[in-house]
Design a protein around this motif. Structure first.
Motif, PDB file in Angstrom:
ATOM      1  N   PHE A 209       0.829  -1.186   0.000  1.00 19.43           N
ATOM      2  CA  PHE A 209       0.000   0.000   0.000  1.00 19.43           C
ATOM      3  C   PHE A 209       0.878   1.255   0.000  1.00 19.43           C
ATOM      4  CE2 PHE A 209      -2.693  -3.368   1.573  1.00 19.43           C
ATOM      5  CZ  PHE A 209      -3.867  -3.156   0.844  1.00 19.43           C
ATOM      6  N   LEU A 210       0.399   2.270  -0.710  1.00 19.19           N
ATOM      7  CA  LEU A 210       1.210   3.459  -0.967  1.00 19.19           C
ATOM      8  C   LEU A 210       1.630   4.146   0.322  1.00 19.19           C
ATOM      9  CD1 LEU A 210       2.427   5.380  -3.050  1.00 19.19           C
ATOM     10  CD2 LEU A 210       0.243   6.624  -3.082  1.00 19.19           C
ATOM     11  N   ASN A 222      10.620   5.214  -7.908  1.00 19.63           N
ATOM     12  CA  ASN A 222      11.043   3.820  -8.045  1.00 19.63           C
ATOM     13  C   ASN A 222       9.910   2.915  -8.518  1.00 19.63           C
ATOM     14  OD1 ASN A 222      13.922   3.652  -6.814  1.00 19.63           O
ATOM     15  ND2 ASN A 222      12.779   4.888  -5.341  1.00 19.63           N
ATOM     16  N   ILE A 223       8.699   3.431  -8.562  1.00 19.63           N
ATOM     17  CA  ILE A 223       7.558   2.641  -9.015  1.00 19.63           C
ATOM     18  C   ILE A 223       7.550   2.571 -10.535  1.00 19.63           C
ATOM     19  CG2 ILE A 223       5.041   2.449  -9.016  1.00 19.63           C
ATOM     20  CD1 ILE A 223       4.983   4.011  -6.419  1.00 19.63           C
ATOM     21  N   ARG A 224       7.428   1.380 -11.058  1.00 17.56           N
ATOM     22  CA  ARG A 224       7.290   1.210 -12.509  1.00 17.56           C
ATOM     23  C   ARG A 224       5.820   1.425 -12.864  1.00 17.56           C
ATOM     24  NH1 ARG A 224       6.497  -2.958 -16.460  1.00 17.56           N
ATOM     25  NH2 ARG A 224       5.855  -4.378 -14.784  1.00 17.56           N
ATOM     26  N   ARG A 225       5.551   2.498 -13.584  1.00 17.05           N
ATOM     27  CA  ARG A 225       4.175   2.885 -13.865  1.00 17.05           C
ATOM     28  C   ARG A 225       3.561   1.941 -14.903  1.00 17.05           C
ATOM     29  NH1 ARG A 225       2.489   6.606  -9.972  1.00 17.05           N
ATOM     30  NH2 ARG A 225       4.411   7.568  -9.190  1.00 17.05           N
ATOM     31  N   CYS A 226       2.875   0.948 -14.404  1.00 16.80           N
ATOM     32  CA  CYS A 226       2.195  -0.027 -15.254  1.00 16.80           C
ATOM     33  C   CYS A 226       0.963  -0.499 -14.484  1.00 16.80           C
ATOM     34  CB  CYS A 226       3.122  -1.191 -15.589  1.00 16.80           C
ATOM     35  SG  CYS A 226       2.391  -2.433 -16.668  1.00 16.80           S
ATOM     36  N   ALA A 227      -0.127   0.209 -14.667  1.00 18.13           N
ATOM     37  CA  ALA A 227      -1.333  -0.054 -13.883  1.00 18.13           C
ATOM     38  C   ALA A 227      -1.968  -1.386 -14.273  1.00 18.13           C
ATOM     39  CB  ALA A 227      -2.335   1.082 -14.080  1.00 18.13           C
ATOM     40  N   THR A 228      -2.398  -2.138 -13.265  1.00 18.13           N
ATOM     41  CA  THR A 228      -3.157  -3.363 -13.469  1.00 18.13           C
ATOM     42  C   THR A 228      -4.424  -3.286 -12.621  1.00 18.13           C
ATOM     43  OG1 THR A 228      -1.916  -4.451 -11.693  1.00 18.13           O
ATOM     44  CG2 THR A 228      -1.115  -4.765 -13.942  1.00 18.13           C
ATOM     45  N   GLN A 237     -13.499  -3.509  -8.762  1.00 17.16           N
ATOM     46  CA  GLN A 237     -12.188  -3.358  -9.384  1.00 17.16           C
ATOM     47  C   GLN A 237     -11.463  -2.142  -8.828  1.00 17.16           C
ATOM     48  OE1 GLN A 237     -12.644  -3.271 -13.623  1.00 17.16           O
ATOM     49  NE2 GLN A 237     -13.395  -5.364 -13.755  1.00 17.16           N
ATOM     50  N   LYS A 238     -10.143  -2.264  -8.758  1.00 13.19           N
ATOM     51  CA  LYS A 238      -9.291  -1.186  -8.278  1.00 13.19           C
ATOM     52  C   LYS A 238      -8.003  -1.198  -9.091  1.00 13.19           C
ATOM     53  CE  LYS A 238      -8.356   2.047  -5.125  1.00 13.19           C
ATOM     54  NZ  LYS A 238      -9.203   3.224  -4.864  1.00 13.19           N
ATOM     55  N   ASP A 263      -2.936   2.568  -4.032  1.00 14.11           N
ATOM     56  CA  ASP A 263      -3.265   3.764  -3.258  1.00 14.11           C
ATOM     57  C   ASP A 263      -4.681   3.599  -2.723  1.00 14.11           C
ATOM     58  OD1 ASP A 263      -3.429   6.220  -2.102  1.00 14.11           O
ATOM     59  OD2 ASP A 263      -3.445   7.363  -3.980  1.00 14.11           O
ATOM     60  N   SER A 264      -4.772   2.999  -1.559  1.00 17.66           N
ATOM     61  CA  SER A 264      -6.075   2.722  -0.970  1.00 17.66           C
ATOM     62  C   SER A 264      -5.905   2.569   0.537  1.00 17.66           C
ATOM     63  CB  SER A 264      -6.674   1.437  -1.562  1.00 17.66           C
ATOM     64  OG  SER A 264      -7.903   1.108  -0.954  1.00 17.66           O
ATOM     65  N   PRO A 265      -6.878   3.030   1.337  1.00 20.80           N
ATOM     66  CA  PRO A 265      -6.769   2.835   2.792  1.00 20.80           C
ATOM     67  C   PRO A 265      -6.873   1.349   3.134  1.00 20.80           C
ATOM     68  CG  PRO A 265      -8.926   3.720   2.190  1.00 20.80           C
ATOM     69  CD  PRO A 265      -8.094   3.780   0.958  1.00 20.80           C
TER      70      PRO A 265
END
Length: 324
Positions: A209-210, A222-228, A237-238, A263-265
């Motif tokens: 979690f972020l 450092n995050i590889r931006r590749c949303a799934t 879905q998230k 990015d979610s609580p």
């Protein structure tokens, strides 16, 4: 009686051909103008002792009285080859690389100690690296289970140890019973002690979690931006931000683990799903509140933190009202 050779002593020239080794601590010189490769900030440290005998002796010299050095001979042996020198015996006759005593000590590999963390950081389904992240890829993966002869079978990754992982039914007597608690543990991740880690064999991905990533002082670059897409129990879905690879230390084993950053609580900082469980060849048991896995030092285990598990469950219910 020979005295131990000082550090500034220059060993006689050797008669055999061998690639010259640079002294310890000295930077290597490059024969071309290529820039040096960048050092990975989260590179996995090596904990084995399978190193050159010369380096083993150099380490032993820094251990002081903990090393039992061999006794020096009363008189020199005229038949010894004076062109060969042994750092361990501090005498002529053979080289350090061919020293049988050093080789025996080098083969005795001890379990590494857990590194000191720099800081402490107080069921989801997604695409799997094997099953695929799309519906069509998952459908192809499902077809293999129906027709296994259409796909060549491969052995599990890693070296088999033939060790037996077992559980005894009365192990759970030391727990708060009866219970339906999830398995929540603490681990060292990227030199940070991460608490509130959910071990979930129902999750096909590892999730970080972020908020936990920020607490670890790891920059988002450092995050590889590749949303799934993460798909929940009821089909919600998230989308993830991307993924990041971090070293996870457990029982002497340091693995580079890929995490989907979300990015979610959440009541948890991290979820370790089937990718990590299978890579470790681990067997988690929520009933026994423990996860066990084989290592070269035998079966190791990580105990669950039952009180924290119940606290996470309570916080989850507080954050989300029931919608049954």
């Amino acid at each position: 009686m020979n005295s131990r050779r000082p550090d500034s002593y220059s060993a006689p020239a050797r008669t055999f051909t061998r690639e010259a080794r640079r002294p310890l601590g000295r930077q290597a010189t490059r024969s071309d103008d290529r820039p040096a490769a960048p050092v990975d900030q989260y590179r996995i440290p090596e904990y084995n002792l399978n190193v050159e005998p010369v380096e083993v002796v150099a380490i032993m010299k820094n251990m002081g009285n903990a090393v039992r050095w061999p006794r020096q001979p009363d008189r020199p042996n005229p038949k010894r080859d004076n062109t060969q020198w042994c750092e361990f015996h501090a005498d002529h006759g053979h080289t350090t690389a061919n020293c049988k005593t050093v080789a025996k000590r080098d083969n005795h590999v001890e379990e590494p100690k857990e590194p000191t963390p720099e800081r402490v950081i107080n069921v989801i389904t997604s695409g799997s690296e094997i099953s695929g992240i799309s519906y069509s890829a998952a459908r192809r993966h499902a077809r293999v289970s129906v027709n296994p002869e259409t796909c060549s079978s491969q052995p599990p990754a890693g070296e088999a140890t033939d060790q037996v992982i077992s559980f005894v039914d009365n192990e759970a007597t030391a727990l708060i019973n009866p219970h339906h608690d999830a398995l929540v543990i603490s681990l060292l991740v990227a030199n940070c002690k991460i608490k509130r880690i959910l071990v979930d064999n129902g999750s096909s991905t590892n999730v970080l979690f972020l908020n936990a990533l920020k607490e670890m002082k790891i920059d988002e670059s450092n995050i590889r931006r590749c949303a799934t897409v993460l798909v929940g129990f009821s089909g919600e879905q998230k989308f993830t931000i991307g993924d990041v690879a971090l070293p996870v230390y457990a029982g002497g084993i340091n693995l580079n683990v890929n995490f989907a950053v979300l990015d979610s609580p959440s009541a948890y900082n991290m979820i370790l799903g089937r990718p990590w469980i299978h890579k470790m060849r681990a067997v988690p048991s929520t009933f026994h509140q423990v996860v066990r896995f084989p290592t070269k030092w035998g079966i190791k285990e990580i105990r669950g933190e039952q009180s924290i598990s119940r606290e996470c469950y309570r916080n989850t219910l507080r954050a989300k009202p029931a919608t049954l």
